[in-house]
Enzyme design. Structure first.
Site, short mmCIF file in Angstrom:
data_model
loop_
_atom_site.label_atom_id
_atom_site.label_comp_id
_atom_site.label_asym_id
_atom_site.label_seq_id
_atom_site.Cartn_x
_atom_site.Cartn_y
_atom_site.Cartn_z
CD GLU A 1 -0.49 -5.31 5.92
OE1 GLU A 1 -0.56 -5.91 4.84
OE2 GLU A 1 -0.67 -4.07 6.00
CG HIS B 92 -3.29 -3.57 3.47
ND1 HIS B 92 -2.33 -2.84 4.14
CD2 HIS B 92 -3.98 -2.68 2.73
CE1 HIS B 92 -2.43 -1.57 3.83
NE2 HIS B 92 -3.43 -1.44 2.97
CB CYS C 35 -0.97 -0.04 1.19
SG CYS C 35 -2.31 1.15 1.05
#
Lengths: 228, 74
Positions: free
Chosen positions: A200, A198, A84
């Site tokens: 994560e 994302h 990002c």
């Protein structure tokens, strides 16, 4: 295997990136004002709003002391993942081709997206298809206002020809208007990778998907394979 | 010396902000408006105006996607 996760003023996904990395290896935060990468085997440039996104997203973070070291690390072939805002930083630093522009819908958008893994034999995707069908589709959240990937026609053609497009939004999931439905790209050498969604945030079934973990696991495999 | 740098999206690159403004104007009774683009302006005072060009290349603009114009206020 140790990940170094950068932290800029305004980073907000650094801790999630740290915790995701710790599911597959060791990980440590690296402050933007330091030049020491503390022996990290791979670097994660996390999401957020580094330096307030002033001027353009990523434009100021790109000149921070830690980024000087990351640019040298990448030049030596080290693995660098940008997520990002981290993707925006890597584009501004010219470690990746192209740029990120405002979403074509002009809205901050947060949604779960499906991503097709276009290249399965890379340092960032090699673990994604190990125990599933091919082609691999990852379900990962995306949340951003400036995620429209843009590169000129010639650059896009060159990148496609060289296999630098690693992830594409599945049909109906390119909400930001990215060229060629591109969600994630690598550099020509294949050691620097950026994506807008994302991974994560998708590392535990508790939050709906753990598909993101394979990106971190791939980096581990690649670092360990390079050691042998 | 005072200067302004005008930064706008490169021609041919989708400019959704410009399009949104362009669509809003007729609703207010302003007809015949075309080619609306939204950019930004950086105002600065410099001792050496020749530094502005490299500033634009390195930081103020992203030449991949933006055009810029330097206006010196004399």
């Amino acid at each position: 295997m140790k990940f170094g996760v950068l932290r800029f003023p305004g980073s907000c996904d650094d801790v999630d990136a740290l915790l995701a990395a710790r599911r597959v290896g060791d990980a440590e935060l690296l402050w933007h004002g330091e030049r020491d990468l503390k022996g990290a085997d791979a670097i994660v440039v996390p999401g957020g709003f580094s330096y307030g996104d002033y001027l353009r997203a990523g434009s100021i973070a790109r000149f921070s002391p830690v980024m000087e070291s990351v640019i040298a690390f990448a030049g030596d072939g080290g693995l660098v993942l940008g997520i990002c805002n981290g993707f925006q930083v890597l584009c501004e630093a010219k470690l990746l081709p192209g740029a990120l522009l405002p979403n074509s819908n002009l809205r901050f958008t947060f949604r779960q997206v499906e991503l097709e893994v276009v290249q399965e034999q890379t340092a960032f995707t090699c673990a994604c298809g190990l125990d599933g069908p091919s082609p691999v589709v990852l379900s990962i959240p995306a949340k951003h206002s400036w995620g429209r990937y843009y590169a000129d026609e010639q650059t896009l053609a060159d990148m496609e020809g060289r296999g630098q497009v690693l992830l594409r939004y599945a049909p109906g999931h390119n909400f930001n208007g990215s060229s060629n439905d591109i969600a994630g790209v690598s550099n020509e050498r294949g050691n620097v990778f950026g994506l807008m969604p994302h991974p994560e945030h998708a590392v535990d079934e508790l939050t709906g998907s753990k598909d993101g973990l394979c990106i971190f696991a791939s980096m581990c495999l690649a670092v360990e394979a390079a050691r042998v | 010396m005072k200067a302004r740098v005008l930064i706008r999206p490169k021609a041919g690159i989708l400019d959704p902000q410009g399009e949104a403004v362009q669509r809003a104007l007729p609703a207010l009774g302003f007809e015949g408006v075309a080619n609306v683009h939204v950019g930004r302006m950086v105002e600065l005072t410099v001792e050496d105006a020749s530094q502005i060009e490299p500033m634009c290349q390195k930081l103020l603009a992203n030449p991949l996607v933006e055009d810029y114009e330097i206006v010196l206020d004399t």
